[in-house]
Design a protein around this motif. Structure first.
Motif, PDB file in Angstrom:
ATOM      1  N   ASP A  32      -2.794 -33.245   6.130  1.00  0.00           N
ATOM      2  CA  ASP A  32      -2.526 -34.485   5.393  1.00  0.00           C
ATOM      3  C   ASP A  32      -3.601 -34.756   4.357  1.00  0.00           C
ATOM      4  N   GLU A  33      -4.871 -34.527   4.731  1.00  0.00           N
ATOM      5  CA  GLU A  33      -5.966 -34.755   3.782  1.00  0.00           C
ATOM      6  C   GLU A  33      -5.836 -33.826   2.580  1.00  0.00           C
ATOM      7  N   GLU A  36      -2.974 -35.157   0.436  1.00  0.00           N
ATOM      8  CA  GLU A  36      -3.329 -36.382  -0.288  1.00  0.00           C
ATOM      9  C   GLU A  36      -4.273 -36.076  -1.447  1.00  0.00           C
ATOM     10  N   GLU A  62     -11.076 -37.410  -0.192  1.00  0.00           N
ATOM     11  CA  GLU A  62     -10.175 -36.757   0.754  1.00  0.00           C
ATOM     12  C   GLU A  62     -10.696 -35.367   1.110  1.00  0.00           C
ATOM     13  N   THR A  87       3.785 -37.545   2.799  1.00  0.00           N
ATOM     14  CA  THR A  87       2.760 -37.076   1.865  1.00  0.00           C
ATOM     15  C   THR A  87       3.311 -35.994   0.953  1.00  0.00           C
ATOM     16  N   ALA A 106       1.423 -44.293  -2.688  1.00  0.00           N
ATOM     17  CA  ALA A 106       0.095 -43.888  -2.234  1.00  0.00           C
ATOM     18  C   ALA A 106      -0.644 -45.063  -1.594  1.00  0.00           C
ATOM     19  N   GLU A 110      -2.128 -44.987   2.237  1.00  0.00           N
ATOM     20  CA  GLU A 110      -3.509 -45.282   2.618  1.00  0.00           C
ATOM     21  C   GLU A 110      -3.565 -46.398   3.662  1.00  0.00           C
ATOM     22  N   GLU A 129     -10.656 -45.041   4.022  1.00  0.00           N
ATOM     23  CA  GLU A 129      -9.211 -45.229   3.860  1.00  0.00           C
ATOM     24  C   GLU A 129      -8.876 -46.669   3.492  1.00  0.00           C
TER      25      GLU A 129
END
Length: 374
Positions: A32-33, A36, A62, A87, A106, A110, A129
């Motif tokens: 996910d990071e 993103e 990120e 995402t 987005a 977050e 975050e």
């Protein structure tokens, strides 16, 4: 199972041997990071200046989170996973559009960060975050301001057209009138409502802009500055009228006069900035609001008429019209939810409930009048 590498922050190290579920969760966080960060880099490619720098800084943050999960996983990071569906969808939209819709999405992404409730994430990551949500909210606000005037007219126009014409058609249908009369009534409602909405939006936005212009400082006032009595300094009254205390107003007036003697343009910019331009941008122009309102009301009002245009009659036409309107109400509600940063499903259902409620009330009244007249 090999033990994970010790993270750089000892406080973040899990006090136990990680389980298979832990490894799976960390790998998903890692994916996910990465996804993103890619979204922010894709958005940055479509921006310039300060906005681009901010988006790249978010991508770097990120990347720091990604490094944390890599460090915890060690040699168990395995083959890179895909980010979650939300995402990945966000990334696709960022690459294709890069618009305010993507920033709004987005912002919601977050706000859903699980790090605050996960002991394996560091407190600084959870704080990041939260801050990221506010950063993206501020970036999205710029686009929302540019859209708000015309978008408000468009959304209101479309929903008014959908609901009012559906209610009108259902009411007329319930009274027992022939299909051609219902069709004529629906087309008349479309034209009359679109013209009314367009004219109303023009007058409303034009009046609002005129009020804002009346409150905007007159730039010609600068010509009086060199001739002001320095001892009396009437300029202090201007700043007191704008809300400053007497001492603050006196100090600011003295500063403006001093700066004017050195650099007149700089003094004028310090004296005239009070946000009026941003307010004008948020309101939009009268013609854009009127045209948007007319077009979107007409397009919304056309939806419940379509079954009758294609020759459907009676209950079949009523059901098809209601279903078509319901689909569009759900779509417009979801779009409003996305742009506002709220839950799209809740906004969509709210829009549907309000629209169907109004239409149902009119349909019942049509039944009542039809029975009475019959």
């Amino acid at each position: 199972m090999n033990a994970p590498a010790t993270p750089a922050n000892p406080a973040a190290a899990p006090p136990r041997q990680p389980t298979a579920a832990d490894i799976k969760r960390w790998r998903q966080y890692l994916a996910d990071e990465r996804a993103e960060a890619a979204v922010y880099r894709d958005l940055a490619r479509r921006r310039t200046g300060e906005e681009r720098d901010i988006l790249l800084a978010l991508a770097d943050a990120e990347g720091r989170h990604e490094a944390h999960w890599l460090e915890l996983l060690g040699d168990q990071a395995g083959k890179p996973l895909k980010g979650d569906v939300r995402t990945r969808t966000l990334g696709l939209l960022a690459r294709r559009f890069g618009s305010v819709f993507v920033l709004a999405l987005a912002q919601r992404a977050e706000s859903r960060s699980p790090y605050a409730a996960d002991s394996d994430a560091t407190p600084s990551m959870a704080a990041d975050e939260q801050i990221h949500e506010e950063v993206v909210r501020a970036l999205a606000a710029r686009g929302r301001n540019r859209l708000s005037g015309t978008f408000r007219a468009a959304v209101f126009g479309a929903n008014d057209g959908l609901v009012s014409n559906l209610a009108l058609i259902l009411g007329i249908s319930a009274s027992g009138l022939p299909a051609h009369v219902v069709l004529l009534t629906g087309l008349s409602g479309l034209l009359a409502g679109a013209l009314s909405m367009g004219a109303g939006e023009y007058v409303s936005v034009r009046s609002q802009r005129e009020l804002l212009e009346a409150s905007t400082p007159n730039p010609q006032t600068r010509t009086a500055l060199p001739d002001l009595d320095v001892d009396a300094n009437e300029l202090t009254l201007v700043y007191r009228a704008r809300g400053m205390s007497a001492d603050e107003a006196a100090a600011h007036a003295t500063e403006v006069l001093r700066d004017f003697s050195i650099d007149p343009d700089a003094a004028v910019s310090a004296d005239s900035g009070d946000g009026a331009v941003d307010e004008h941008e948020a309101v939009g122009t009268a013609w854009s609001a009127a045209i948007s309102s007319f077009c979107f009301f007409a397009s919304g009002a056309l939806i419940p008429v379509l079954p009758y245009l294609f020759g459907l009659q009676g209950t079949t036409a009523v059901v098809v019209a209601a279903v078509l309107v319901g689909i569009v109400l759900l779509a417009t509600g979801a779009i409003v939810g996305l742009l506002s940063g709220g839950p799209p499903l809740r906004r969509a259902l709210r829009q549907l409930g309000i629209g169907y409620g109004a239409a149902a009330a009119t349909y019942l009244l049509g039944l009542l009048f039809g029975t009475t007249l019959g």
